[in-house]
Design a protein around this motif. Sequence first.
Motif, PDB file in Angstrom:
ATOM      1  N   ALA A  52       0.831  -1.202   0.000  1.00 28.98           N
ATOM      2  CA  ALA A  52       0.000   0.000   0.000  1.00 28.98           C
ATOM      3  C   ALA A  52       0.865   1.252   0.000  1.00 28.98           C
ATOM      4  O   ALA A  52       1.847   1.344   0.741  1.00 28.98           O
ATOM      5  CB  ALA A  52      -0.923  -0.015   1.219  1.00 28.98           C
ATOM      6  N   ARG A  53       0.507   2.218  -0.838  1.00 28.69           N
ATOM      7  CA  ARG A  53       1.239   3.482  -0.944  1.00 28.69           C
ATOM      8  C   ARG A  53       0.309   4.677  -0.816  1.00 28.69           C
ATOM      9  O   ARG A  53       0.625   5.766  -1.267  1.00 28.69           O
ATOM     10  CB  ARG A  53       2.004   3.544  -2.263  1.00 28.69           C
ATOM     11  N   GLY A  54      -0.863   4.469  -0.242  1.00 28.57           N
ATOM     12  CA  GLY A  54      -1.787   5.577  -0.042  1.00 28.57           C
ATOM     13  C   GLY A  54      -2.499   6.026  -1.297  1.00 28.57           C
ATOM     14  O   GLY A  54      -2.964   7.166  -1.368  1.00 28.57           O
ATOM     15  N   ILE A  55      -2.594   5.152  -2.298  1.00 30.44           N
ATOM     16  CA  ILE A  55      -3.292   5.492  -3.545  1.00 30.44           C
ATOM     17  C   ILE A  55      -4.742   5.058  -3.390  1.00 30.44           C
ATOM     18  O   ILE A  55      -5.057   3.867  -3.445  1.00 30.44           O
ATOM     19  CB  ILE A  55      -2.627   4.805  -4.741  1.00 30.44           C
ATOM     20  N   GLY A  56      -5.632   5.995  -3.189  1.00 28.06           N
ATOM     21  CA  GLY A  56      -7.029   5.691  -2.934  1.00 28.06           C
ATOM     22  C   GLY A  56      -7.800   5.356  -4.198  1.00 28.06           C
ATOM     23  O   GLY A  56      -7.341   5.577  -5.327  1.00 28.06           O
ATOM     24  N   GLY A  57      -9.001   4.815  -3.991  1.00 31.27           N
ATOM     25  CA  GLY A  57      -9.840   4.435  -5.122  1.00 31.27           C
ATOM     26  C   GLY A  57     -10.280   5.618  -5.958  1.00 31.27           C
ATOM     27  O   GLY A  57     -10.389   5.521  -7.183  1.00 31.27           O
ATOM     28  N   ALA A  58     -10.554   6.762  -5.307  1.00 33.32           N
ATOM     29  CA  ALA A  58     -10.988   7.940  -6.059  1.00 33.32           C
ATOM     30  C   ALA A  58      -9.877   8.431  -6.984  1.00 33.32           C
ATOM     31  O   ALA A  58     -10.120   8.772  -8.147  1.00 33.32           O
ATOM     32  CB  ALA A  58     -11.407   9.046  -5.091  1.00 33.32           C
ATOM     33  N   LEU A  59      -8.644   8.467  -6.480  1.00 30.95           N
ATOM     34  CA  LEU A  59      -7.517   8.907  -7.309  1.00 30.95           C
ATOM     35  C   LEU A  59      -7.287   7.941  -8.463  1.00 30.95           C
ATOM     36  O   LEU A  59      -7.060   8.369  -9.608  1.00 30.95           O
ATOM     37  CB  LEU A  59      -6.253   9.011  -6.451  1.00 30.95           C
ATOM     38  N   PHE A  60      -7.377   6.652  -8.182  1.00 32.82           N
ATOM     39  CA  PHE A  60      -7.148   5.683  -9.252  1.00 32.82           C
ATOM     40  C   PHE A  60      -8.275   5.747 -10.282  1.00 32.82           C
ATOM     41  O   PHE A  60      -8.037   5.546 -11.480  1.00 32.82           O
ATOM     42  CB  PHE A  60      -7.049   4.272  -8.677  1.00 32.82           C
ATOM     43  N   GLY A  61      -9.497   6.026  -9.837  1.00 36.22           N
ATOM     44  CA  GLY A  61     -10.597   6.186 -10.783  1.00 36.22           C
ATOM     45  C   GLY A  61     -10.372   7.378 -11.708  1.00 36.22           C
ATOM     46  O   GLY A  61     -10.660   7.304 -12.909  1.00 36.22           O
ATOM     47  N   ARG A  62      -9.871   8.462 -11.157  1.00 39.71           N
ATOM     48  CA  ARG A  62      -9.546   9.623 -12.002  1.00 39.71           C
ATOM     49  C   ARG A  62      -8.456   9.276 -13.002  1.00 39.71           C
ATOM     50  O   ARG A  62      -8.488   9.721 -14.155  1.00 39.71           O
ATOM     51  CB  ARG A  62      -9.116  10.790 -11.124  1.00 39.71           C
ATOM     52  N   LEU A  63      -7.480   8.483 -12.559  1.00 35.97           N
ATOM     53  CA  LEU A  63      -6.412   8.086 -13.475  1.00 35.97           C
ATOM     54  C   LEU A  63      -6.966   7.231 -14.608  1.00 35.97           C
ATOM     55  O   LEU A  63      -6.565   7.392 -15.772  1.00 35.97           O
ATOM     56  CB  LEU A  63      -5.332   7.325 -12.710  1.00 35.97           C
ATOM     57  N   ARG A  64      -7.880   6.331 -14.296  1.00 35.99           N
ATOM     58  CA  ARG A  64      -8.487   5.496 -15.340  1.00 35.99           C
ATOM     59  C   ARG A  64      -9.220   6.351 -16.364  1.00 35.99           C
ATOM     60  O   ARG A  64      -9.106   6.135 -17.570  1.00 35.99           O
ATOM     61  CB  ARG A  64      -9.450   4.482 -14.712  1.00 35.99           C
ATOM     62  N   GLU A  65     -10.013   7.311 -15.882  1.00 35.01           N
ATOM     63  CA  GLU A  65     -10.761   8.172 -16.804  1.00 35.01           C
ATOM     64  C   GLU A  65      -9.806   9.004 -17.664  1.00 35.01           C
ATOM     65  O   GLU A  65     -10.039   9.192 -18.865  1.00 35.01           O
ATOM     66  CB  GLU A  65     -11.692   9.081 -15.993  1.00 35.01           C
ATOM     67  N   HIS A  66      -8.756   9.508 -17.054  1.00 34.01           N
ATOM     68  CA  HIS A  66      -7.784  10.315 -17.801  1.00 34.01           C
ATOM     69  C   HIS A  66      -7.076   9.470 -18.860  1.00 34.01           C
ATOM     70  O   HIS A  66      -6.877   9.921 -19.994  1.00 34.01           O
ATOM     71  CB  HIS A  66      -6.767  10.915 -16.823  1.00 34.01           C
ATOM     72  N   THR A  82       0.614  13.161 -17.068  1.00 33.34           N
ATOM     73  CA  THR A  82      -0.265  14.282 -17.433  1.00 33.34           C
ATOM     74  C   THR A  82      -1.526  14.323 -16.595  1.00 33.34           C
ATOM     75  O   THR A  82      -2.432  15.100 -16.895  1.00 33.34           O
ATOM     76  CB  THR A  82      -0.644  14.169 -18.922  1.00 33.34           C
ATOM     77  N   LEU A  83      -1.609  13.503 -15.542  1.00 35.60           N
ATOM     78  CA  LEU A  83      -2.810  13.476 -14.700  1.00 35.60           C
ATOM     79  C   LEU A  83      -2.911  14.758 -13.877  1.00 35.60           C
ATOM     80  O   LEU A  83      -1.964  15.106 -13.157  1.00 35.60           O
ATOM     81  CB  LEU A  83      -2.770  12.265 -13.772  1.00 35.60           C
ATOM     82  N   PRO A  84      -4.034  15.489 -13.950  1.00 35.26           N
ATOM     83  CA  PRO A  84      -4.206  16.656 -13.072  1.00 35.26           C
ATOM     84  C   PRO A  84      -4.362  16.189 -11.624  1.00 35.26           C
ATOM     85  O   PRO A  84      -5.372  15.606 -11.250  1.00 35.26           O
ATOM     86  CB  PRO A  84      -5.492  17.304 -13.596  1.00 35.26           C
ATOM     87  N   ALA A  85      -3.345  16.424 -10.813  1.00 28.21           N
ATOM     88  CA  ALA A  85      -3.360  15.964  -9.422  1.00 28.21           C
ATOM     89  C   ALA A  85      -2.420  16.830  -8.607  1.00 28.21           C
ATOM     90  O   ALA A  85      -1.533  17.511  -9.146  1.00 28.21           O
ATOM     91  CB  ALA A  85      -2.938  14.491  -9.337  1.00 28.21           C
ATOM     92  N   THR A  86      -2.622  16.810  -7.307  1.00 30.87           N
ATOM     93  CA  THR A  86      -1.748  17.548  -6.396  1.00 30.87           C
ATOM     94  C   THR A  86      -0.419  16.807  -6.247  1.00 30.87           C
ATOM     95  O   THR A  86      -0.340  15.604  -6.511  1.00 30.87           O
ATOM     96  CB  THR A  86      -2.417  17.690  -5.024  1.00 30.87           C
ATOM     97  N   PRO A  87       0.626  17.496  -5.824  1.00 30.63           N
ATOM     98  CA  PRO A  87       1.921  16.810  -5.618  1.00 30.63           C
ATOM     99  C   PRO A  87       1.812  15.640  -4.655  1.00 30.63           C
ATOM    100  O   PRO A  87       2.482  14.617  -4.845  1.00 30.63           O
ATOM    101  CB  PRO A  87       2.818  17.922  -5.072  1.00 30.63           C
TER     102      PRO A  87
END
Length: 297
Positions: free
Chosen positions: A174-188, A202-207
């Motif tokens: 586990a590296r703290g990658i949540g489901g919401a963030l991964f869902g955004r990555l899939r859509e992108h 190129t994913l719009p995300a915070t540092p």
Amino acid sequence: MARRRRRPHPALPQGLQGGAGAAEARDQYRSTPTILRAANAVAAEDPEALPKLLRPADPAAPPGAAIVIREVPTPEDDGRAALAWVQALRRRLPELPWRECAVLVRAGFVAEPILAALRQASVPVRLVTDREPEPPKEVLATVAWLRLAMSRGDGGRWDPAADDAFRRACAFPARGIGGALFGRLREHAAAGGLALAQAVATLPATPKERQGLEAVLGVAGEIAAGVARRRLGPADALRLAAEASEIAERLAPGAGPAKPGRPCCRPRRRRAASPPIATAPRSAPCRARPRRPTRCR
């Protein structure tokens, strides 16, 4: 159920009727002629496959329903589509028991989002397979890390075929990658037609959000560089993947977490020496009562 036939099939080309290039013909008892025609067309595109011809066991069998292909952008959408299909089937046939319904998948990892969607909708479901149980998640994760590392091309582009390996690598360790963030990555990634690993740049995300994703790619790059530099074989490459991803530490003896409810061991206090309960000459066996074992407090 398929029955293998050793004699040549009359519909095959003359060059495949025997000898080293002999083909296999199989009689199918479940699939419709429509499905078999599609399967034959797909198999014919593989130049390394053994030529074979699938045909219905009953020549007079009806063609069956047309094949419908529905594309979904993410595995979660695949699970929801399977749920919708099962629910529509039950609405058409309300007397149909659940045990008569089935969703066929080509691999175990494909079933995960489908099982999740069915269980979330309170559909009684269980996974049935004729294969051996899957190995521990540490082993699967190590293989996924190696697959991900080997999916990067010379130009720095990642292969979309390793998207499932990327997903598993992000999940374990586990590296703290949540489901919401991964869902955004899939859509992108789906919007740009990119592999998941390629879409991280190129994913719009915070540092802070990018930190875990970039760490996964960094470890994968380290594994790929080590395999190429040392020209490792399969076994050594897996060992390197386990070490670089820190999974080897979890597989080490005694590295597992303590069992639930097990007390934590603390240093024992020194106690004053107790007087002997009984003494005996050295030549005779000692009859002293043994001390009670000290408990962890």
